[in-house]
Design a protein around this motif. Structure first.
Motif, PDB file in Angstrom:
ATOM      1  N   TYR A   1     113.555 -58.829 -46.666  1.00 36.02           N
ATOM      2  CA  TYR A   1     114.883 -59.154 -46.158  1.00 36.02           C
ATOM      3  C   TYR A   1     114.744 -60.243 -45.098  1.00 36.02           C
ATOM      4  O   TYR A   1     115.370 -61.282 -45.151  1.00 36.02           O
ATOM      5  N   ARG A   2     113.906 -60.007 -44.124  1.00 36.80           N
ATOM      6  CA  ARG A   2     113.525 -60.998 -43.126  1.00 36.80           C
ATOM      7  C   ARG A   2     112.003 -60.966 -43.040  1.00 36.80           C
ATOM      8  O   ARG A   2     111.400 -59.912 -42.973  1.00 36.80           O
TER       9      ARG A   2
ATOM     10  N   TRP B   1     110.499 -65.578 -38.958  1.00 35.60           N
ATOM     11  CA  TRP B   1     111.827 -66.143 -39.226  1.00 35.60           C
ATOM     12  C   TRP B   1     112.565 -66.301 -37.902  1.00 35.60           C
ATOM     13  O   TRP B   1     112.518 -65.425 -37.041  1.00 35.60           O
TER      14      TRP B   1
ATOM     15  N   ASP C   1     116.071 -66.610 -35.936  1.00 34.68           N
ATOM     16  CA  ASP C   1     117.505 -66.367 -36.040  1.00 34.68           C
ATOM     17  C   ASP C   1     118.244 -67.624 -35.567  1.00 34.68           C
ATOM     18  O   ASP C   1     118.020 -68.078 -34.442  1.00 34.68           O
TER      19      ASP C   1
ATOM     20  N   HIS D   1     111.668 -63.304 -35.456  1.00 35.24           N
ATOM     21  CA  HIS D   1     111.496 -61.987 -36.091  1.00 35.24           C
ATOM     22  C   HIS D   1     110.012 -61.643 -36.055  1.00 35.24           C
ATOM     23  O   HIS D   1     109.184 -62.380 -36.573  1.00 35.24           O
TER      24      HIS D   1
ATOM     25  N   TYR E   1     113.234 -58.773 -32.478  1.00 35.83           N
ATOM     26  CA  TYR E   1     113.225 -60.223 -32.295  1.00 35.83           C
ATOM     27  C   TYR E   1     112.691 -60.513 -30.898  1.00 35.83           C
ATOM     28  O   TYR E   1     113.073 -59.864 -29.931  1.00 35.83           O
TER      29      TYR E   1
END
Length: 152
Positions: free
Chosen positions: A12-13, A17, A19, A26, A137
């Protein structure tokens, strides 16, 4: 070491990654799996956290959701594994020893803007000290390592 879930329908993430809104990074891998999927300890370890933390209930950072953190030691190396967005097993008390493959929880319902997107947030903190918050995060990836690479 084993994977924390037996299936992965694509992340999904992914680790690293960024944001676009918050510019935070992430720090784990999100295994895209159905609600109720069993979550297993990746290797022998000790329960050092079993509770709820903001941000693990839904995409809203103020909703609490289940998190388990295990401390592991392989030879002289210490690291921590974190499992988020899960229904925790209440009998996993602090200090309890778990074995590789033991079920430590189940993927819980999670929504983003009202859309179901159940997944396991899994990350590795590779340091001898306990990982600091935040857990999903972060501003920097210092001591957070790519969990997929780590498990190889």
């Amino acid at each position: 070491m084993i994977k924390p879930v037996s299936i992965d329908n694509g992340g999904y993430r992914k680790f690293g990654w960024i944001d676009p809104t918050t510019k935070k990074i992430h720090n784990g891998h999100d295994y895209n799996v159905p609600v109720g999927t069993s979550v297993k300890s990746i290797c022998d370890g000790e329960v050092v956290f079993n509770g709820e933390i903001n941000g693990f209930g839904s995409f809203n950072p103020n909703t609490k959701g289940g998190v388990i953190i295990l401390k592991h030691q392989i030879r002289d190396k210490i690291f921590y594994s974190l499992y988020g967005h899960i229904s925790r097993i209440e009998t996993l008390k602090l200090g309890r020893q778990v074995k590789e493959g033991d079920i430590i929880g189940y993927v819980n319902k999670y929504t983003s803007s009202g859309v179901p997107c159940s997944h396991l947030h899994f990350c590795i903190w590779y340091d001898k000290s306990y990982p600091p918050v935040p857990y999903g995060y972060v501003n920097k990836l210092v001591f957070w390592v790519n969990p997929l690479e780590f498990l190889k």
